[in-house]
Enzyme design. Structure first.
Site, short mmCIF file in Angstrom:
data_model
loop_
_atom_site.label_atom_id
_atom_site.label_comp_id
_atom_site.label_asym_id
_atom_site.label_seq_id
_atom_site.Cartn_x
_atom_site.Cartn_y
_atom_site.Cartn_z
N ILE A 10 0.83 -1.23 0.00
CA ILE A 10 0.00 0.00 0.00
C ILE A 10 0.85 1.27 0.00
O ILE A 10 0.40 2.32 -0.44
CB ILE A 10 -0.98 -0.01 1.20
N THR A 11 2.10 1.16 0.46
CA THR A 11 2.96 2.36 0.49
C THR A 11 3.62 2.63 -0.86
O THR A 11 4.29 3.64 -1.03
CB THR A 11 4.07 2.21 1.56
N LEU A 86 0.20 -6.50 -4.06
CA LEU A 86 1.05 -5.62 -4.86
C LEU A 86 2.48 -5.56 -4.33
O LEU A 86 3.37 -5.07 -5.04
CB LEU A 86 0.47 -4.20 -4.87
N SER A 131 3.55 -9.17 -14.27
CA SER A 131 4.28 -8.11 -14.98
C SER A 131 4.61 -8.48 -16.41
O SER A 131 4.92 -9.64 -16.73
CB SER A 131 5.58 -7.85 -14.22
N GLU A 133 7.30 -7.88 -17.66
CA GLU A 133 8.69 -8.38 -17.63
C GLU A 133 8.73 -9.90 -17.83
O GLU A 133 9.74 -10.44 -18.28
CB GLU A 133 9.35 -8.02 -16.31
N TYR A 154 14.01 -10.89 -11.27
CA TYR A 154 12.69 -10.33 -10.97
C TYR A 154 11.62 -11.01 -11.83
O TYR A 154 10.58 -11.46 -11.33
CB TYR A 154 12.69 -8.81 -11.23
N LYS A 158 8.44 -13.40 -10.79
CA LYS A 158 7.05 -13.07 -11.15
C LYS A 158 6.39 -14.22 -11.93
O LYS A 158 5.19 -14.46 -11.78
CB LYS A 158 7.00 -11.77 -11.97
N HIS A 184 3.62 1.08 -15.89
CA HIS A 184 2.73 2.22 -15.65
C HIS A 184 3.39 3.14 -14.63
O HIS A 184 4.00 2.71 -13.67
CB HIS A 184 1.33 1.77 -15.22
P1 NAP Z 1 6.59 -0.12 -5.75
O1 NAP Z 1 6.24 1.34 -5.83
O2 NAP Z 1 8.01 -0.54 -5.78
O3 NAP Z 1 5.93 -0.66 -4.39
C1 NAP Z 1 6.29 -1.91 -3.86
C2 NAP Z 1 5.59 -2.09 -2.52
O4 NAP Z 1 5.98 -3.36 -1.97
C3 NAP Z 1 5.98 -1.02 -1.47
O5 NAP Z 1 4.84 -0.73 -0.70
C4 NAP Z 1 7.00 -1.76 -0.63
O6 NAP Z 1 7.14 -1.25 0.68
C5 NAP Z 1 6.39 -3.15 -0.60
N1 NAP Z 1 7.33 -4.20 -0.21
C6 NAP Z 1 8.53 -4.49 -0.77
N2 NAP Z 1 9.11 -5.52 -0.12
C7 NAP Z 1 8.24 -5.89 0.86
C8 NAP Z 1 8.29 -6.89 1.86
N3 NAP Z 1 9.33 -7.72 2.00
N4 NAP Z 1 7.22 -7.00 2.69
C9 NAP Z 1 6.17 -6.16 2.59
N5 NAP Z 1 6.09 -5.18 1.67
C10 NAP Z 1 7.12 -5.05 0.81
O7 NAP Z 1 5.83 -0.94 -6.88
P2 NAP Z 1 4.60 -0.50 -7.83
O8 NAP Z 1 5.15 0.17 -9.02
O9 NAP Z 1 3.57 0.14 -7.01
O10 NAP Z 1 4.10 -1.94 -8.33
C11 NAP Z 1 3.16 -2.69 -7.57
C12 NAP Z 1 3.30 -4.16 -7.94
O11 NAP Z 1 3.05 -4.33 -9.33
C13 NAP Z 1 4.67 -4.78 -7.69
O12 NAP Z 1 4.46 -6.13 -7.35
C14 NAP Z 1 5.36 -4.70 -9.03
O13 NAP Z 1 6.35 -5.71 -9.14
C15 NAP Z 1 4.18 -4.95 -9.95
N6 NAP Z 1 4.25 -4.35 -11.28
C16 NAP Z 1 4.52 -3.02 -11.42
C17 NAP Z 1 4.49 -2.45 -12.68
C18 NAP Z 1 4.73 -0.98 -12.88
O14 NAP Z 1 4.99 -0.59 -14.02
N7 NAP Z 1 4.63 -0.15 -11.86
C19 NAP Z 1 4.20 -3.26 -13.79
C20 NAP Z 1 3.91 -4.60 -13.61
C21 NAP Z 1 3.92 -5.14 -12.34
P3 NAP Z 1 8.14 0.00 1.01
O15 NAP Z 1 7.33 1.24 0.69
O16 NAP Z 1 8.43 -0.19 2.44
O17 NAP Z 1 9.33 -0.13 0.10
O1 F7E Z 2 13.55 0.55 -16.85
C1 F7E Z 2 16.23 1.42 -19.21
C2 F7E Z 2 16.27 0.05 -18.56
O2 F7E Z 2 13.68 0.50 -14.36
C3 F7E Z 2 12.96 0.75 -18.11
C4 F7E Z 2 9.11 -2.12 -12.93
O3 F7E Z 2 7.97 -1.46 -12.48
O4 F7E Z 2 8.26 -2.16 -15.16
C5 F7E Z 2 9.36 -1.75 -14.38
O5 F7E Z 2 10.54 -2.39 -14.81
C6 F7E Z 2 14.03 0.67 -19.19
C7 F7E Z 2 14.96 -0.53 -19.08
O6 F7E Z 2 11.55 -0.25 -15.55
C8 F7E Z 2 18.14 3.67 -17.12
O7 F7E Z 2 17.44 -0.66 -18.95
C9 F7E Z 2 18.05 3.16 -19.22
O8 F7E Z 2 15.19 -1.08 -20.34
O9 F7E Z 2 12.09 2.12 -15.48
P1 F7E Z 2 12.73 0.80 -15.49
P2 F7E Z 2 11.50 -1.79 -15.96
O10 F7E Z 2 12.81 -2.45 -15.82
O11 F7E Z 2 10.82 -1.85 -17.29
C10 F7E Z 2 7.97 -3.57 -15.13
C11 F7E Z 2 6.75 -3.81 -15.97
C12 F7E Z 2 7.89 -4.11 -13.76
O12 F7E Z 2 7.15 -5.05 -13.50
C13 F7E Z 2 8.90 -3.63 -12.78
O13 F7E Z 2 8.47 -3.88 -11.45
O14 F7E Z 2 14.87 1.82 -19.06
N1 F7E Z 2 17.11 2.41 -18.58
N2 F7E Z 2 18.70 3.94 -18.34
C14 F7E Z 2 17.13 2.71 -17.28
N3 F7E Z 2 16.39 2.26 -16.25
C15 F7E Z 2 16.63 2.78 -15.02
N4 F7E Z 2 15.88 2.36 -13.97
N5 F7E Z 2 17.61 3.72 -14.81
C16 F7E Z 2 18.40 4.21 -15.83
O15 F7E Z 2 19.26 5.04 -15.62
#
Ligand code: NAP
Ligand code: F7E
Length: 330
Positions: A10-11, A86, A131, A133, A154, A158, A184
């Site tokens: 939730i955070t 989440l 995801s 990914e 990762y 997943k 997103h």
């Molecule tokens: P996020 O901002 O990184 O949030 C992750 C959350 O998980 C935070 O509340 C974090 O707590 C909590 N957490 C991490 N380790 C934990 C543990 N050991 N025990 C309890 N809580 C823990 O991620 P998000 O972008 O909101 O994404 C939400 C979910 O969707 C994740 O599972 C992510 O992998 C998945 N996802 C995200 C995307 C995207 O593009 N955003 C896409 C596909 C899937 P703290 O605040 O304490 O760190």
């Molecule tokens: O990277 C490139 C990097 O870290 C996107 C998570 O929410 O979405 C997220 O994963 C791209 C990659 O997101 C930098 O190599 C270049 O190709 O923003 P990102 P991600 O890896 O796509 C998926 C759907 C999830 O599920 C994950 O939880 O950007 N890139 N230069 C970089 N990325 C980062 N972080 N930093 C750089 O400096």
């Protein structure tokens, strides 16, 4: 009595928007928060009320995905109707440095919740944050039918959680679904993710607070959508009569280079004068191109995105320009 939901994570970015959505629908919301030496709740502080106020509908509980007995106890006590799972170690780059920890949290954490549901017989509906990914090296467009080819610890964790969710649905009849979400973003995105890092740097460079933005792979292509729209899809998935899995995506893809140019254009700067390549942001393997086919979500959930990467870059850059100190609480 209204509907009760438990949100793990939730955070985080999505957890905060989902909590807002569910509270606006009249839900009682419980959130799992792991212990930290400093406050981890800035994204939800605006929702948290004085615990002594009787009509509060948001409750926070300490707990960690590594602690199965605590998770089981909370499910037993709270009896949620819906569980949105989440929480995860969600940083792909970090997962290469911490593969074992990522497996324990992002993989096994899911099993701990599913197993607690199975043993207790809790009739809750369960959402797994799967995801894009997981598709990894599979060529685009990717849909629910595309085979997974995970390219990081990762993604592998997943994939494990995805199949455990399906297995508990098929073997034990749990109402358990996978939302296969493509990237997103929002002003609440963690600062290490590339969109937020770029939007923040563009605004800081425009204000004279930073000179250079260092990035890794500029050629990677992602299907970037807007997080508040994606949590709506999560909720819709749990309202269906039958559990199923859905891709959620915009169907468009842009490179990291494109996103850089959108943000710098917004602040009136030539990005090529400010961006430098830095090897440390490269990954041992990277996902080259993600483009989701969300036809099934459109048909069955009546879900469609309205914000695409160019506008998203503007929203994120404008938020940084307006009030950089308060940006995570928007
Ligand atoms: P996020 O901002 O990184 O949030 C992750 C959350 O998980 C935070 O509340 C974090 O707590 C909590 N957490 C991490 N380790 C934990 C543990 N050991 N025990 C309890 N809580 C823990 O991620 P998000 O972008 O909101 O994404 C939400 C979910 O969707 C994740 O599972 C992510 O992998 C998945 N996802 C995200 C995307 C995207 O593009 N955003 C896409 C596909 C899937 P703290 O605040 O304490 O760190
Ligand atoms: O990277 C490139 C990097 O870290 C996107 C998570 O929410 O979405 C997220 O994963 C791209 C990659 O997101 C930098 O190599 C270049 O190709 O923003 P990102 P991600 O890896 O796509 C998926 C759907 C999830 O599920 C994950 O939880 O950007 N890139 N230069 C970089 N990325 C980062 N972080 N930093 C750089 O400096």
């Amino acid at each position: 009595m209204g509907t009760t939901a438990l949100i793990t994570g939730i955070t985080g970015q999505d957890g905060s928007y989902l909590a807002e959505l569910l509270l606006s629908k009249g839900y009682t919301v419980h959130g799992l928060v792991r212990r930290s030496s400093s406050q981890s709740t800035p994204r939800i502080d605006h929702l948290v009320q004085d615990p002594h106020v009787e009509d509060g509908r948001l409750f926070l509980h300490s707990g960690d995905l590594n602690d199965g007995s605590r998770l089981a106890m909370l499910l037993e006590r709270l009896q949620p109707d819906e569980i949105y799972h989440l929480a995860a170690q969600s940083d792909v780059r970090v997962s290469f440095d911490e593969p074992e920890y990522t497996g324990a949290v992002t993989g096994l954490g899911t099993t701990r919740i599913l197993e607690a549901m199975r043993i207790s017989g809790l009739p809750a509906r369960f959402y797994q944050a799967s995801s894009s990914e997981m598709f990894g090296a599979a060529p685009p467009p990717q849909s629910e039918e595309t085979p997974f080819r995970p390219s990081s610890p990762y993604a592998a964790a997943k994939v494990y959680s995805y199949w455990m969710t399906r297995n508990y649905r098929e073997a034990y009849g749990l109402y358990a679904v996978n939302g296969i979400m493509f990237n997103h973003e929002s002003p609440r995105r963690g600062e290490a993710f590339v969109t937020r890092k770029i939007a923040r740097a563009a605004s800081r460079i425009a204000r004279g607070e930073q000179a250079i933005l260092r990035l890794g792979n500029l050629e990677a292509r992602r299907d970037w959508g807007y997080a508040p729209e994606y949590v709506e899809a999560m909720w819709r998935m749990l309202q269906r009569a039958k559990p199923d899995d859905y891709v959620v995506a915009t169907g468009t893809s842009y490179s990291v280079r494109d996103f850089v140019s959108f943000c710098f254009e917004r602040v009136g700067l030539d990005w090529e004068r400010h961006v430098r390549f830095d090897e440390q942001y490269m990954r041992p393997s990277d996902v080259p191109d993600l483009v989701g086919d969300a036809s099934k979500a459109k048909l069955e959930l009546a879900w469609e995105p309205t914000v695409f990467a160019p506008e998203l870059a503007q929203i994120m850059t404008d938020a940084e320009l307006e009030d950089p100190a308060a940006v995570t609480v928007r």
